[in-house]
Design a protein around this motif. Structure first.
Motif, PDB file in Angstrom:
ATOM      1  N   ASN A 338     118.785  37.574  26.425  1.00 41.96           N
ATOM      2  CA  ASN A 338     118.856  36.323  25.785  1.00 41.96           C
ATOM      3  C   ASN A 338     117.771  34.652  25.833  1.00 41.96           C
ATOM      4  OD1 ASN A 338     120.862  34.718  23.578  1.00 41.96           O
ATOM      5  ND2 ASN A 338     122.436  33.647  25.300  1.00 41.96           N
ATOM      6  N   ALA A 339     116.671  35.013  26.054  1.00 44.27           N
ATOM      7  CA  ALA A 339     115.622  34.683  26.204  1.00 44.27           C
ATOM      8  C   ALA A 339     114.360  34.943  25.406  1.00 44.27           C
ATOM      9  CB  ALA A 339     115.264  34.673  27.626  1.00 44.27           C
ATOM     10  N   GLN A 340     113.242  34.555  24.739  1.00 46.50           N
ATOM     11  CA  GLN A 340     112.675  34.592  24.539  1.00 46.50           C
ATOM     12  C   GLN A 340     111.210  34.930  25.388  1.00 46.50           C
ATOM     13  OE1 GLN A 340     111.539  34.668  20.854  1.00 46.50           O
ATOM     14  NE2 GLN A 340     113.912  33.730  20.946  1.00 46.50           N
ATOM     15  N   VAL A 341     110.917  34.398  26.134  1.00 49.02           N
ATOM     16  CA  VAL A 341     109.933  35.332  26.945  1.00 49.02           C
ATOM     17  C   VAL A 341     110.099  36.148  28.331  1.00 49.02           C
ATOM     18  CG1 VAL A 341     107.499  34.626  27.977  1.00 49.02           C
ATOM     19  CG2 VAL A 341     108.691  33.498  26.648  1.00 49.02           C
ATOM     20  N   LEU A 342     111.035  35.496  28.636  1.00 45.86           N
ATOM     21  CA  LEU A 342     112.002  36.358  30.478  1.00 45.86           C
ATOM     22  C   LEU A 342     112.874  37.182  30.239  1.00 45.86           C
ATOM     23  CD1 LEU A 342     111.709  33.539  32.578  1.00 45.86           C
ATOM     24  CD2 LEU A 342     109.942  35.423  32.472  1.00 45.86           C
ATOM     25  N   ALA A 343     112.286  38.659  30.334  1.00 47.05           N
ATOM     26  CA  ALA A 343     113.091  39.713  30.200  1.00 47.05           C
ATOM     27  C   ALA A 343     114.008  39.920  32.154  1.00 47.05           C
ATOM     28  CB  ALA A 343     112.624  40.847  30.772  1.00 47.05           C
ATOM     29  N   ALA A 346     113.544  40.038  35.332  1.00 46.33           N
ATOM     30  CA  ALA A 346     112.156  39.266  35.302  1.00 46.33           C
ATOM     31  C   ALA A 346     112.761  37.893  36.907  1.00 46.33           C
ATOM     32  CB  ALA A 346     111.472  38.999  34.692  1.00 46.33           C
ATOM     33  N   ALA A 347     112.277  38.189  37.851  1.00 47.81           N
ATOM     34  CA  ALA A 347     112.212  36.540  38.774  1.00 47.81           C
ATOM     35  C   ALA A 347     112.629  35.252  37.241  1.00 47.81           C
ATOM     36  CB  ALA A 347     111.807  36.740  39.588  1.00 47.81           C
ATOM     37  N   GLY A 348     113.521  34.812  38.042  1.00 43.35           N
ATOM     38  CA  GLY A 348     113.617  33.238  36.850  1.00 43.35           C
ATOM     39  C   GLY A 348     114.144  33.036  35.795  1.00 43.35           C
ATOM     40  N   TYR A 349     114.980  34.922  35.376  1.00 46.71           N
ATOM     41  CA  TYR A 349     115.136  35.071  33.792  1.00 46.71           C
ATOM     42  C   TYR A 349     116.894  33.920  33.977  1.00 46.71           C
ATOM     43  CZ  TYR A 349     118.387  36.744  30.355  1.00 46.71           C
ATOM     44  OH  TYR A 349     119.329  36.658  28.836  1.00 46.71           O
ATOM     45  N   ALA A 350     116.600  33.518  33.148  1.00 45.75           N
ATOM     46  CA  ALA A 350     117.831  32.398  32.650  1.00 45.75           C
ATOM     47  C   ALA A 350     118.403  32.114  30.980  1.00 45.75           C
ATOM     48  CB  ALA A 350     117.916  31.124  33.203  1.00 45.75           C
ATOM     49  N   ALA A 351     119.937  32.587  30.253  1.00 44.37           N
ATOM     50  CA  ALA A 351     119.512  32.964  28.597  1.00 44.37           C
ATOM     51  C   ALA A 351     119.285  31.171  28.635  1.00 44.37           C
ATOM     52  CB  ALA A 351     121.196  32.937  28.566  1.00 44.37           C
ATOM     53  N   THR A 352     118.771  30.996  27.260  1.00 43.61           N
ATOM     54  CA  THR A 352     117.889  30.308  26.846  1.00 43.61           C
ATOM     55  C   THR A 352     118.386  30.070  25.481  1.00 43.61           C
ATOM     56  OG1 THR A 352     116.246  31.210  25.946  1.00 43.61           O
ATOM     57  CG2 THR A 352     115.793  29.751  28.069  1.00 43.61           C
ATOM     58  N   ASP A 492      98.368  27.542  25.473  1.00 44.39           N
ATOM     59  CA  ASP A 492      96.764  27.381  26.571  1.00 44.39           C
ATOM     60  C   ASP A 492      97.138  27.375  27.692  1.00 44.39           C
ATOM     61  OD1 ASP A 492      95.954  29.328  24.418  1.00 44.39           O
ATOM     62  OD2 ASP A 492      94.902  26.960  23.505  1.00 44.39           O
ATOM     63  N   SER A 493      97.970  26.049  28.453  1.00 43.71           N
ATOM     64  CA  SER A 493      98.012  25.022  28.973  1.00 43.71           C
ATOM     65  C   SER A 493      99.038  26.094  30.107  1.00 43.71           C
ATOM     66  CB  SER A 493      98.711  23.994  28.637  1.00 43.71           C
ATOM     67  OG  SER A 493      98.180  23.203  27.991  1.00 43.71           O
ATOM     68  N   ALA A 494      99.503  26.832  29.241  1.00 42.25           N
ATOM     69  CA  ALA A 494     100.192  27.739  30.299  1.00 42.25           C
ATOM     70  C   ALA A 494      99.662  28.986  30.831  1.00 42.25           C
ATOM     71  CB  ALA A 494     101.490  28.557  29.902  1.00 42.25           C
ATOM     72  N   PRO A 500     102.718  24.895  34.598  1.00 43.60           N
ATOM     73  CA  PRO A 500     103.600  24.876  35.328  1.00 43.60           C
ATOM     74  C   PRO A 500     104.352  25.778  34.303  1.00 43.60           C
ATOM     75  CG  PRO A 500     103.883  23.010  36.342  1.00 43.60           C
ATOM     76  CD  PRO A 500     103.049  22.868  35.614  1.00 43.60           C
ATOM     77  N   LEU A 501     104.503  27.321  34.407  1.00 44.57           N
ATOM     78  CA  LEU A 501     105.476  28.446  33.548  1.00 44.57           C
ATOM     79  C   LEU A 501     106.346  27.439  33.266  1.00 44.57           C
ATOM     80  CD1 LEU A 501     105.190  30.756  31.766  1.00 44.57           C
ATOM     81  CD2 LEU A 501     106.025  31.761  33.256  1.00 44.57           C
ATOM     82  N   ALA A 502     107.107  27.544  34.150  1.00 47.25           N
ATOM     83  CA  ALA A 502     108.096  26.970  33.694  1.00 47.25           C
ATOM     84  C   ALA A 502     108.447  25.939  33.191  1.00 47.25           C
ATOM     85  CB  ALA A 502     109.347  26.601  35.190  1.00 47.25           C
ATOM     86  N   SER A 503     107.699  25.074  33.314  1.00 48.93           N
ATOM     87  CA  SER A 503     107.727  23.354  32.459  1.00 48.93           C
ATOM     88  C   SER A 503     107.139  24.086  31.019  1.00 48.93           C
ATOM     89  CB  SER A 503     106.601  22.837  32.334  1.00 48.93           C
ATOM     90  OG  SER A 503     106.950  22.118  34.342  1.00 48.93           O
ATOM     91  N   ALA A 504     106.198  24.819  31.060  1.00 48.99           N
ATOM     92  CA  ALA A 504     105.801  25.790  29.664  1.00 48.99           C
ATOM     93  C   ALA A 504     107.217  26.322  28.538  1.00 48.99           C
ATOM     94  CB  ALA A 504     104.618  26.448  29.715  1.00 48.99           C
ATOM     95  N   LEU A 505     108.214  27.090  29.790  1.00 49.53           N
ATOM     96  CA  LEU A 505     109.257  27.961  28.741  1.00 49.53           C
ATOM     97  C   LEU A 505     110.210  26.658  28.184  1.00 49.53           C
ATOM     98  CD1 LEU A 505     109.246  31.086  30.886  1.00 49.53           C
ATOM     99  CD2 LEU A 505     108.314  30.377  28.906  1.00 49.53           C
ATOM    100  N   ALA A 506     110.287  25.892  29.449  1.00 46.78           N
ATOM    101  CA  ALA A 506     111.426  24.597  28.739  1.00 46.78           C
ATOM    102  C   ALA A 506     111.269  24.059  27.987  1.00 46.78           C
ATOM    103  CB  ALA A 506     111.494  23.628  30.074  1.00 46.78           C
ATOM    104  N   ALA A 507     110.096  23.673  27.560  1.00 48.43           N
ATOM    105  CA  ALA A 507     109.478  22.823  26.055  1.00 48.43           C
ATOM    106  C   ALA A 507     109.341  24.052  25.033  1.00 48.43           C
ATOM    107  CB  ALA A 507     108.501  22.204  26.763  1.00 48.43           C
TER     108      ALA A 507
END
Length: 558
Positions: A338-343, A346-352, A492-494, A500-507
């Motif tokens: 239930n996330a677009q990028v992380l499986a 994967a470490a850090g996975y959370a439903a988004t 591109d910034s990610a 940071p990847l976490a910030s990019a994914l949050a956006a």
């Protein structure tokens, strides 16, 4: 003479006892072998692995060739600069490499030093030309995995007879450790008949790992790996490993009789029950694959260009029912995505994304806003009936089952649906250009790869491709057929590490969900069932699988 007379008399007495009385004859004594016992001599140098299928190509870099067998063979036979460690992070493979490190930041340069004894099984060195070949193919070919990282490379140079490789990047790339895994023998495959499309289609010309491919028989459903005697590192413990195709009853029966020593197969609920019946003679673990079963709603398709239509389709779809159809209620269903990028693994996975069921009322409102009218139970516009094409790669029963379920759901909602199942090689190499074909692909159900570097996965899945100076602008370079310059800067910034990847994914995750581009279903997984007479067989590092440690597998003599 006396002895012969005694034997004759005894024989006559036996005949008289058995034929001159009314008693039934004694039962015949047979030597039936119990069905639970092996019927062939134990070969401690061989292990047989039960598998679901040996169909499809073997190139680990192609979307169309993703499978358990492809991953297994790549782990056993292809060299990699980095391999996944037990904690999921990339670790330098010192079997192949002396070192690999960033040696310059302007321009961003990584220098690789290979071990001088590392070579392919035909004695050709593993060297710079193998790096160059993989770069050129994954940079340019359609339908490849994680091509975005290779597109950032601007040059590769070599010295010391190709044993030192310098890779220069156009931009900083913290994810560089994900590159140059499963190197291919450039000296043999660069001139393959049919080009990239036929590389590792049916065989491995040479090996650069502890095993070599002795046989691939798709008719019999058998793959035989043998110890690579030219391997420069300590040799594999087993003489050979056999992958043998079977159905559920065949695989569990072979495990019970010790004809199979282990199995790597995707179990449904019934299969879990049958494996439990094997009792303490086996162990059982679920091993996630590096892929997520996903529904792609492709905006490059004319019928799906309007986000309201895509959102309406997403509101119709019952993802839980699709997961059940694809997994058969087996262990894979516990890896709901239930996330677009992380499986899920994967470490850090959370439903988004929204964890809600279908919303027919929302779907009807959105289709009405998009200009459709439901007439006689069918959605139509002023131009035509809403008619969608669902594509799934051929020879994948789980995906065919999900396509049938999706077709049922959409048809019930008043949408006309056609399902097509082209060969995977054809399907993935024509996306996103398939939108202009006779039957444009509106929806695709397919496994999307899970990358060692999530930022690279983000760019590969949703990023734009650069174009020549005379082109009108950036274009989609992904199976989704999506490109949005307004979010490309964040992607591109990610990738470059500026954000940071976490910030990019949050956006980005909320934006990607709102665009209704992909509906992740579940992370694919296999069930590893191992008899207790095998040692050294583990689930392996994350996403690498059990064959990452195949060189250390051992089988007891009894």
């Amino acid at each position: 003479m006396r002895k012969s007379r005694w034997v004759l008399a005894a024989s006559t007495a036996v005949v008289c006892l058995t034929s001159c009385t009314n008693a039934p004859p004694p039962p015949l004594v047979t030597t039936e072998v119990a069905q639970t016992a092996p019927t062939r001599p134990v070969n401690p140098g061989e292990a047989v692995v039960g598998v679901d299928s040996v169909a499809g190509g073997l190139n680990p870099h192609k979307l169309s060739d993703q499978s358990m067998v492809t991953t297994a063979l790549a782990q056993a036979m292809l060299p990699s600069v980095f391999r996944t460690g037990p904690d999921g992070t990339p670790q330098l493979d010192q079997t192949l490499m002396l070192s690999a490190q960033v040696t310059n930041t302007e321009p961003y340069t990584v220098t690789y030093r290979l071990r001088p004894e590392a070579s392919w099984s035909d004695a050709a060195p593993i060297a710079a030309e193998d790096f160059v070949y993989l770069w050129e193919r994954l940079r340019d070919e359609p339908g490849v995995i994680d091509g975005m990282g290779y597109r950032l490379i601007s040059n590769i140079s070599a010295r010391e007879a190709g044993r030192v490789v310098e890779v220069t990047f156009a931009k900083p790339y913290p994810g560089w450790r994900s590159l140059f895994s499963s190197l291919l023998p450039a000296h043999l495959v660069k001139d393959s008949p049919g080009g990239w499309a036929n590389v590792l289609a049916d065989n491995y010309p040479v090996t650069g790992g502890p095993f070599s491919l002795r046989l691939l028989d798709r008719v019999r459903g058998e793959v035989i790996l043998e110890r690579n005697d030219r391997y420069w590192d300590p040799p594999a413990a087993l003489d050979r490993i056999v992958l043998r195709r079977g159905d559920l009853n065949g695989i569990t029966g072979a495990l019970r009789t010790a004809h199979n020593q282990l199995a790597l197969t995707a179990l449904g609920a019934q299969g879990v029950t049958q494996v439990a019946g094997l009792g303490a003679s086996v162990t059982h673990k679920t091993v996630p694959r590096p892929s997520v079963a996903t529904v792609l709603l492709r905006p490059v398709s004319p019928a799906m260009a309007d986000v309201r239509v895509r959102s309406a389709i997403a509101a119709i779809i019952d993802r839980g029912a699709l997961v059940k159809a694809g997994t058969g209620g087996g262990p894979q269903s516990a890896l709901t995505a239930n996330a677009q990028v992380l499986a899920p693994g994967a470490a850090g996975y959370a439903a988004t994304g929204p964890n809600t069921g279908p919303d027919p009322a929302l779907a009807e409102r959105l289709l009405t806003e998009a200009g459709y009218l439901k007439t006689a139970g069918t959605w139509t516009s002023t131009n035509a009936v809403l008619n969608l094409v669902i594509a799934v790669p051929a020879d994948r029963p789980a995906y065919a089952a999900m396509a049938a379920e999706l077709r049922k759901q959409l048809t019930a909602a008043g949408i006309t649906v056609k399902v097509v199942s082209p060969p995977g090689a054809e399907l993935f190499t024509t996306l996103p250009a398939a939108a202009t074909a006779k039957d444009p692909v509106d929806l695709l159900i397919a496994p999307l790869p899970v990358s060692q570097d999530p930022a690279t996965a983000l760019a590969t899945r949703f990023g734009c491709a650069s174009t020549s100076d005379d082109a009108p602008g950036p274009i989609a370079a992904n199976p989704v057929g999506f490109c949005d310059p307004t979010i490309q800067a964040t992607i591109d910034s990610a990738v470059t590490g500026e954000v940071p990847l976490a910030s990019a994914l949050a956006a980005l995750e909320p934006v990607l969900w709102n665009r209704a581009l992909t509906l992740p279903l579940y992370q694919e997984a296999d069930d590893l069932i191992v008899r207790t007479d095998m040692t050294g067989v583990t689930a392996g590092p994350p996403l690498a699988g059990p064959f990452a440690g195949a060189a250390t597998w051992r089988r007891a003599a009894k």
